[in-house]
Scaffold this motif. Sequence first.
Motif, PDB file in Angstrom:
ATOM      1  N   GLY A 216       4.554  -4.141  -0.591  1.00  0.00           N
ATOM      2  CA  GLY A 216       3.348  -4.587   0.092  1.00  0.00           C
ATOM      3  C   GLY A 216       2.092  -4.447  -0.750  1.00  0.00           C
ATOM      4  O   GLY A 216       1.068  -5.057  -0.471  1.00  0.00           O
ATOM      5  N   SER A 240       9.037   2.759  -3.819  1.00  0.00           N
ATOM      6  CA  SER A 240      10.291   2.215  -3.318  1.00  0.00           C
ATOM      7  C   SER A 240      11.090   1.652  -4.492  1.00  0.00           C
ATOM      8  O   SER A 240      10.557   1.443  -5.584  1.00  0.00           O
ATOM      9  CB  SER A 240      10.027   1.109  -2.297  1.00  0.00           C
ATOM     10  OG  SER A 240       9.532  -0.033  -2.971  1.00  0.00           O
ATOM     11  N   GLY A 271       3.166   0.042   2.784  1.00  0.00           N
ATOM     12  CA  GLY A 271       3.699  -1.243   2.341  1.00  0.00           C
ATOM     13  C   GLY A 271       5.178  -1.182   1.998  1.00  0.00           C
ATOM     14  O   GLY A 271       5.652  -1.906   1.129  1.00  0.00           O
ATOM     15  N   SER A 273       8.885  -1.533   3.714  1.00  0.00           N
ATOM     16  CA  SER A 273       9.466  -2.030   4.958  1.00  0.00           C
ATOM     17  C   SER A 273      10.466  -1.030   5.525  1.00  0.00           C
ATOM     18  O   SER A 273      10.646  -0.924   6.727  1.00  0.00           O
ATOM     19  CB  SER A 273      10.132  -3.380   4.720  1.00  0.00           C
ATOM     20  OG  SER A 273      11.199  -3.204   3.815  1.00  0.00           O
ATOM     21  N   ASN A 292       1.980  -0.549   7.627  1.00  0.00           N
ATOM     22  CA  ASN A 292       2.625  -1.812   7.294  1.00  0.00           C
ATOM     23  C   ASN A 292       2.065  -2.913   8.192  1.00  0.00           C
ATOM     24  O   ASN A 292       1.754  -2.662   9.352  1.00  0.00           O
ATOM     25  CB  ASN A 292       4.133  -1.689   7.507  1.00  0.00           C
ATOM     26  CG  ASN A 292       4.910  -2.654   6.637  1.00  0.00           C
ATOM     27  OD1 ASN A 292       4.809  -3.861   6.822  1.00  0.00           O
ATOM     28  ND2 ASN A 292       5.654  -2.121   5.681  1.00  0.00           N
ATOM     29  N   LYS A 293       1.965  -4.122   7.631  1.00  0.00           N
ATOM     30  CA  LYS A 293       1.391  -5.191   8.459  1.00  0.00           C
ATOM     31  C   LYS A 293       2.423  -5.821   9.398  1.00  0.00           C
ATOM     32  O   LYS A 293       2.063  -6.488  10.349  1.00  0.00           O
ATOM     33  CB  LYS A 293       0.725  -6.252   7.576  1.00  0.00           C
ATOM     34  CG  LYS A 293       1.661  -7.016   6.696  1.00  0.00           C
ATOM     35  CD  LYS A 293       0.898  -8.064   5.900  1.00  0.00           C
ATOM     36  CE  LYS A 293       1.884  -8.784   5.009  1.00  0.00           C
ATOM     37  NZ  LYS A 293       1.287  -9.528   3.935  1.00  0.00           N
ATOM     38  N   ASP A 294       3.714  -5.546   9.112  1.00  0.00           N
ATOM     39  CA  ASP A 294       4.762  -6.124   9.952  1.00  0.00           C
ATOM     40  C   ASP A 294       5.166  -5.130  11.044  1.00  0.00           C
ATOM     41  O   ASP A 294       5.775  -4.104  10.760  1.00  0.00           O
ATOM     42  CB  ASP A 294       5.979  -6.466   9.072  1.00  0.00           C
ATOM     43  CG  ASP A 294       7.161  -6.947   9.887  1.00  0.00           C
ATOM     44  OD1 ASP A 294       6.992  -7.176  11.108  1.00  0.00           O
ATOM     45  OD2 ASP A 294       8.251  -7.093   9.307  1.00  0.00           O
ATOM     46  N   ASP A 296       7.438  -5.166  13.068  1.00  0.00           N
ATOM     47  CA  ASP A 296       8.886  -5.045  13.222  1.00  0.00           C
ATOM     48  C   ASP A 296       9.560  -4.366  12.029  1.00  0.00           C
ATOM     49  O   ASP A 296      10.783  -4.276  11.976  1.00  0.00           O
ATOM     50  CB  ASP A 296       9.516  -6.433  13.432  1.00  0.00           C
ATOM     51  CG  ASP A 296       9.003  -7.085  14.693  1.00  0.00           C
ATOM     52  OD1 ASP A 296       8.826  -6.344  15.681  1.00  0.00           O
ATOM     53  OD2 ASP A 296       8.765  -8.315  14.694  1.00  0.00           O
ATOM     54  N   ALA A 297       8.771  -3.908  11.042  1.00  0.00           N
ATOM     55  CA  ALA A 297       9.368  -3.264   9.861  1.00  0.00           C
ATOM     56  C   ALA A 297      10.187  -2.048  10.299  1.00  0.00           C
ATOM     57  O   ALA A 297       9.736  -1.260  11.132  1.00  0.00           O
ATOM     58  CB  ALA A 297       8.264  -2.842   8.896  1.00  0.00           C
TER      59      ALA A 297
END
Lengths: 328, 250
Positions: A216, A240, A271, A273, A292-294, A296-297
């Motif tokens: 991210g 990561s 960032g 996932s 995190n921007k998602d 659903d991560a």
Amino acid sequence: MPGPILVFVEQRDGKPKKQSLEALSEGRRLATALSVPVVAALFGEGVKPVAGTLAHYGADRILVGDSPNLRHYSTDGYAKLLGDAVQAAGAQAVLLSATAMGKDLAGYVAGGLETSVAADCTGTSVVDGKLQVRRPVYAGKAVVTLGFAKLPAVLTLRPNVFPLSAADTARTAPVEDVACPFGLADLKSVVKDVVTSAGKKIELTEANIIVSGGRGLKGPENFPLIEELAQVLGGAVGASRAVVDAGWRPHEDQVGQTGKTVSPSLYVAVGISGAIQHLAGMSSSKFIVAINKDPDAPIFKIADYGIVGDLFEVVPALTAAFRKFLGG
Amino acid sequence: MKIIVCVKRVPDTTTQVKVGPDGKSLDPAGVTFGPNPYDEFAVEEALRIKEKRAQGEVVVLSVGVAETAQVLRTYLAMGADRAILLKDDQPYRDNFAVASALASTIRTMPFDLLLFGKQAVDDDGSQVGSITARLLGIPVVNTVVKLELGEGKAKCHREIEGGHEEVEVTLPAAITTQKGLNEPRFASLTGIMAAKKKPFEEKPAPAGESRLQVLKMEPPPKRPAGRIVGKGLDGVPELVKALHDEAKVV
């Protein structure tokens, strides 16, 4: 009559390592449950003056190998001395912290005792007067409970998992010298030099707080965002697998199944996932924060606290907020 | 230079682990097995040493079920010269029992260098290399990221906390390999074809007595459900407060 618990205490620059004192603390708890004494073993050069402090963490006897031949770590040299100490003490178990040295030494000692290693244990117990341990397998996707068909048991304990006992400075124990039975010329492996990574202050596996960055961040040029937050929190920087494979960060920063397994008090995943391989390396952290921007991560499924948002907006604000909070 | 590389067949790292009906082992249903990622660095390093010297032999050796043959063939396709599978029907073999089987076979073979991946990503013990080395009476260097061979000696850089150690070791020696040592190659089509004709020996693994007993296997303890403290910048003060007041880690 089952024998004592022997704990190998690693030292760096003459000071016992915290991870080894955790192992000693756990050794004391086990020994009390088993009604046996605790023997601590400390090797190095010029280490005798600090040996007595091991009584503060529960040692009943302290064996000291103090010799110029023990100044640098040697797998075969240290293993010979430790294996001999285990046999002389008639120990039922030998505990080491699962540090780079502890992991290296455990197998070589175990081989000499014709036994196995229960590696990277995260729990111990005494059931019907016998020792059992728990340890993660498949990178933490499962946990096994092990018993020992043959003693002595050789155990390594995962750092940062077992509580460090408060030092009881009034407690004392006899300190005994152990002669070094070999000369430098007898050693088949010798550490010639120790090189510290440039600019590295806190080692990931020893860090109390870790801030890790993932894909991210979009590029290596944005990692200062992670470094600044880590610095304000007094933590280490992790990464990561994706960003290590992309060459943004060195492999030694990688957290996860093909990197390091960490268990800090606080792990901040930025960032990232949360691929199963990454979760494997950090899910035993005490508290996990995900940014995190998602929404659903998968990382949010194991996070204690999450912020759904743009890390480029959230992280600098968080760094500023902590700086103000901790500074004031 | 004769090099033996000890390898293992392991579940793929993306595997969702389910505990089998015996409550003590992995349920293999639906699990894809393959090479252990760290072993690939060991095989690659062995091949590079052989290629650089333009002589020598690389033998891949494993203790495992019959299907391990597939993994060994992958390494033959990468360039290893021959393979030995110690076929194992024991349901459980701990690190000592694996090391004993390996050592009893290796004892009958001439070698200069014994390589292992630094860890197998199933049991995650990182111990078989050290135990095998001790049983054979040779030195070991673990988690090596750089290896330079000299006459009867090797200089290894091994990863430790916050840096690395330079270790000098006499040969024959056992070395366990860490990511960063090299970039493992992929097998070429000609390699895959050639692998079919390479010597492949299969024999029963010597019985090995495990010192560890698996009493049970369970899923990891569930983490308590977390919460989203906020969206975007609104989450920042909430997070600072939660980490200080609730978690008490900052």
